[in-house]
Design an enzyme around this catalytic site. Sequence first.
Site, mmCIF file in Angstrom:
data_model
loop_
_atom_site.group_PDB
_atom_site.id
_atom_site.type_symbol
_atom_site.label_atom_id
_atom_site.label_comp_id
_atom_site.label_asym_id
_atom_site.label_seq_id
_atom_site.Cartn_x
_atom_site.Cartn_y
_atom_site.Cartn_z
ATOM 1 N N CYS A 32 -5.431 17.475 0.717
ATOM 2 C CA CYS A 32 -6.170 16.210 0.921
ATOM 3 C C CYS A 32 -7.237 16.016 -0.140
ATOM 4 O O CYS A 32 -7.474 14.890 -0.601
ATOM 5 C CB CYS A 32 -6.858 16.209 2.286
ATOM 6 S SG CYS A 32 -5.727 16.290 3.652
ATOM 7 N N ASP B 250 -1.402 -11.532 4.113
ATOM 8 C CA ASP B 250 -1.182 -12.084 5.459
ATOM 9 C C ASP B 250 -1.400 -11.030 6.548
ATOM 10 O O ASP B 250 -1.142 -11.280 7.721
ATOM 11 C CB ASP B 250 0.246 -12.665 5.563
ATOM 12 C CG ASP B 250 1.322 -11.608 5.264
ATOM 13 O OD1 ASP B 250 0.968 -10.431 4.984
ATOM 14 O OD2 ASP B 250 2.527 -11.941 5.323
#
Length: 224
Positions: free
Chosen positions: A46, A139
């Site tokens: 990570c 959107d």
Amino acid sequence: MPGLLLGDEAPNFEADTTQGRIRFHDFLGDSWGILFSHPRDFTPVCTTELGRAAKLAAEFSKRNVKMIALSIDSVQDHLSWCKDINAYNGEQPAEKLPFPIIADKDRELAVQLGMLDPDERDKDGIPLTARVVFIFGPDKKLKLSILYPATTGRNFDEILRVVDSLQLTAYKKVATPVDWKPGDSVMVVPTLPDEEAKKLFPKGVFTKDLPSGKKYLRYTPQPE
Ligand code: BEZ
């Protein structure tokens, strides 16, 4: 079933992040968005991923993509981890990254968004988050998702490449073929009739002949 499918609207969740409390739709505004999850703070893969993401922040911004990460630790842990990530990048160990990290300490969002990896568990046997990438359009609908297990780091160059592909489809109505890179020819989508394709792509449409005689392999130079 929890999770998000292509075309689903992003949930308008509220969350604490390293840059304060957000409501997801307000955070996205009219931009594209990328939400990428991480198994845990202070973990090696990570750290490399977030370091690379930070280095590519200007590239995402150029494409009008807002970045946000998620990990199942607290804001305080995230801020402290940010110092390590910046140091890994060879920079000042500051608490700030160019994007917020959501604190999903109780895994509520990870469960809601279908992000858990059943094979990777913490010391109490509770599943960690997998490496999910969600890309939302302006959107707020899900345009792409990638799901890697906790043990496989993602390729952020590939993530930028898919953003370029998604935006070409959204704005220029083309598809991108296998191993496409920016600048390569793109493909005319099968639903577009030849006559319309000729008008839409003034640089020309080139069809490859195939044994079937069907003219479906139609290329055009990448539109500007
Ligand atoms: C890592 O980020 O290095 C990692 C996290 C969870 C499981 C395996 C690796």
